[in-house]
Design an enzyme around this catalytic site. Structure first.
Site, short mmCIF file in Angstrom:
data_model
loop_
_atom_site.label_atom_id
_atom_site.label_comp_id
_atom_site.label_asym_id
_atom_site.label_seq_id
_atom_site.Cartn_x
_atom_site.Cartn_y
_atom_site.Cartn_z
N ASP A 286 47.09 25.11 -34.68
CA ASP A 286 47.85 24.18 -33.82
C ASP A 286 48.49 24.95 -32.67
O ASP A 286 48.47 24.51 -31.52
CB ASP A 286 48.90 23.38 -34.63
N ASP B 86 34.77 24.35 -33.36
CA ASP B 86 34.21 23.19 -32.67
C ASP B 86 35.25 22.63 -31.69
O ASP B 86 34.96 22.40 -30.52
CB ASP B 86 33.83 22.12 -33.71
C1 IPM Z 1 28.90 21.28 -31.14
C2 IPM Z 1 28.74 19.82 -31.47
C3 IPM Z 1 28.15 19.69 -32.87
C4 IPM Z 1 29.14 20.31 -33.84
C5 IPM Z 1 27.77 18.25 -33.27
C6 IPM Z 1 26.84 17.61 -32.28
C7 IPM Z 1 27.19 18.20 -34.65
O1 IPM Z 1 29.96 19.17 -31.34
O2 IPM Z 1 27.87 22.00 -31.12
O3 IPM Z 1 30.01 21.72 -30.89
O4 IPM Z 1 30.08 19.64 -34.30
O5 IPM Z 1 28.96 21.48 -34.18
MG MG Z 2 31.49 20.37 -30.51
#
Ligand code: IPM
Ligand code: MG
Length: 406
Positions: free
Chosen positions: A265, A289
């Site tokens: 965070d 992500d």
């Molecule tokens: C990324 C994308 C992917 C993930 C999705 C499309 C599955 O958001 O490559 O960051 O969550 O890894």
């Molecule tokens: Mg992503």
């Protein structure tokens, strides 16, 4: 090709969790070997996965740029295009056909465009394009995802952050890509004893998974400015407590790297407050992500950012961070630079062809220096171009390096 695929491809059967872990952790960044032909040129096999939406547009441009930059360094490519994501669903009913996996595994590197689109949004989970991408990452065992976020001087004003905050940002997110909550079991949706539906997932990391990604991160930091920030949620999650313990233990082997730890965070806040404090960030799959999307926006456009996903031995997977952008697909509006820069990462991290990679990076800067901009990075006083024209400008820029060097 389409007809042949339709008749030959069998749906691939993955175990429910398609978990793929290796116990060993040899040196990361092992580059691929290549054949040398009679003319003394090196030859690599590249699998192209254009995918969906703007994917095919940006891949066809990146392919030409790869060929051109390679030819100046005595490197040739043979390309094989295979379906993935929605394109594969439409063709054969699964998002990752077995033939695509075999082609990818048999090649020296894989370049992917983008996957996904409205058309398949309501599909069941195992028939979503995204599932194909996760299966591909697992099949190639590409546990280390490198996502650089660099604010180019030419594009400082495209950032939503103030110039003084964004200027000079140059960071690398090292995201764990084949473990954690994305792949952990148990997972599912079930009905509990009160008759209420519950959805559940598992954040799980084994020590060897943490160690191998931490090593990639320490080595990455070592080649950059020697600072590594490990991001976790060790004040709440056991998986993060182990993460922090293992990363801290490894630091003894990398005395030249300055290690710090940050809760996720706080990291999210610090990234917009003072992003220049970061050099290399290492984090788990889901935090990576989220933070890599956040980091990308500092640079002004997600349309600029490449990524590399590496295993400890097989071919790497290279893809732009952006998605398939179905709203602008087929309209020649996409920014091809993230895919072109992913091709540069392919050369550098996947094949060890650093000179050809540098040619591509320089060519991208060349096109930007001449003022060419796609819509996502356009600002007053620059020249608005479409996807194809931007690609042509990059190609011209590669060409001009030849003339400059003779
Ligand atoms: C990324 C994308 C992917 C993930 C999705 C499309 C599955 O958001 O490559 O960051 O969550 O890894
Ligand atoms: Mg992503």
């Amino acid at each position: 090709m389409a007809a042949a695929l339709q008749t030959n491809i069998r749906p691939v059967k993955f175990p429910a969790t398609f978990r793929a872990l290796t116990k060993q952790s040899p040196a990361p960044f092992r580059v691929r070997c290549c054949a040398v032909n009679s003319a003394g040129k090196k030859r690599y096999n590249i699998t192209l996965l254009p995918g969906d939406g703007i994917g095919p547009e940006v891949i066809s441009i990146a392919k030409k740029v790869l060929q051109q930059a390679g030819s100046l360094e005595g490197v040739e490519f043979s390309f094989r295009e295979m379906p993935v994501g929605g394109a594969a669903l439409d063709l054969v009913g699964v998002p990752l056909p077995e033939e695509t996996i075999s082609a990818a595994k048999d090649s020296d590197a894989v370049l992917l465009g983008a996957i996904g689109g409205y058309k398949w949004d309501k599909n069941e989970k195992h028939l979503k394009p995204e599932t194909g991408l996760l299966q591909l990452r697992a099949a190639l065992k590409v546990f280390a995802n490198l996502r650089p976020a660099t604010v180019l001087p030419q594009l400082v004003d495209a950032s939503t952050l103030k110039r003084e905050v964004a200027e000079g940002v140059d960071l690398m997110v090292v995201r764990e890509l084949t473990g954690g909550i994305y792949f952990g079991v148990p997972r599912g949706i079930k009905t509990n004893e009160n008759g209420e539906e519950v959805g559940f997932n598992t954040e799980v990391y084994a020590a060897h998974e943490i160690d191998r990604i931490a090593r990639v991160a320490f080595e990455t930091a070592r080649k950059r400015r020697g600072k590594l920030c490990s991001v976790d949620k060790a004040n709440v999650l056991e998986a993060s407590i182990l993460w922090r313990r293992r990363v801290t233990a490894l630091a003894a082997e990398y005395a030249d790297v300055e290690l710090s730890h940050m809760y996720v965070d706080n990291a999210a806040m610090q990234l917009v407050r003072d992003p220049k404090q970061f050099d290399t960030i290492v984090t788990n799959n889901i935090f990576g992500d989220i933070l890599s999307d956040e980091a990308s926006m500092i640079t002004g456009s997600i349309g600029m950012l490449p990524s590399a996903s590496l295993s400890d031995s097989g071919p790497g997977l290279f893809e732009p961070i952006h998605g398939s952008a179905p709203d602008i697909a087929g309209q020649d509006k996409a920014n091809p630079l993230a895919t072109i820069l992913s091709a540069a990462m392919l050369l550098k991290y996947g094949l060890g062809e650093e000179k050809a990679a540098k040619r591509i990076e320089d060519a991208v800067l060349g096109a930007l220096n001449k003022g060419f901009r796609t819509g996502d990075i356009y600002s007053n006083g620059t020249k608005l171009v479409g996807c194809k024209e931007m690609g042509e400008e990059v190609l011209k820029s590669v060409d001009s390096q030849v003339h400059a060097s003779v």
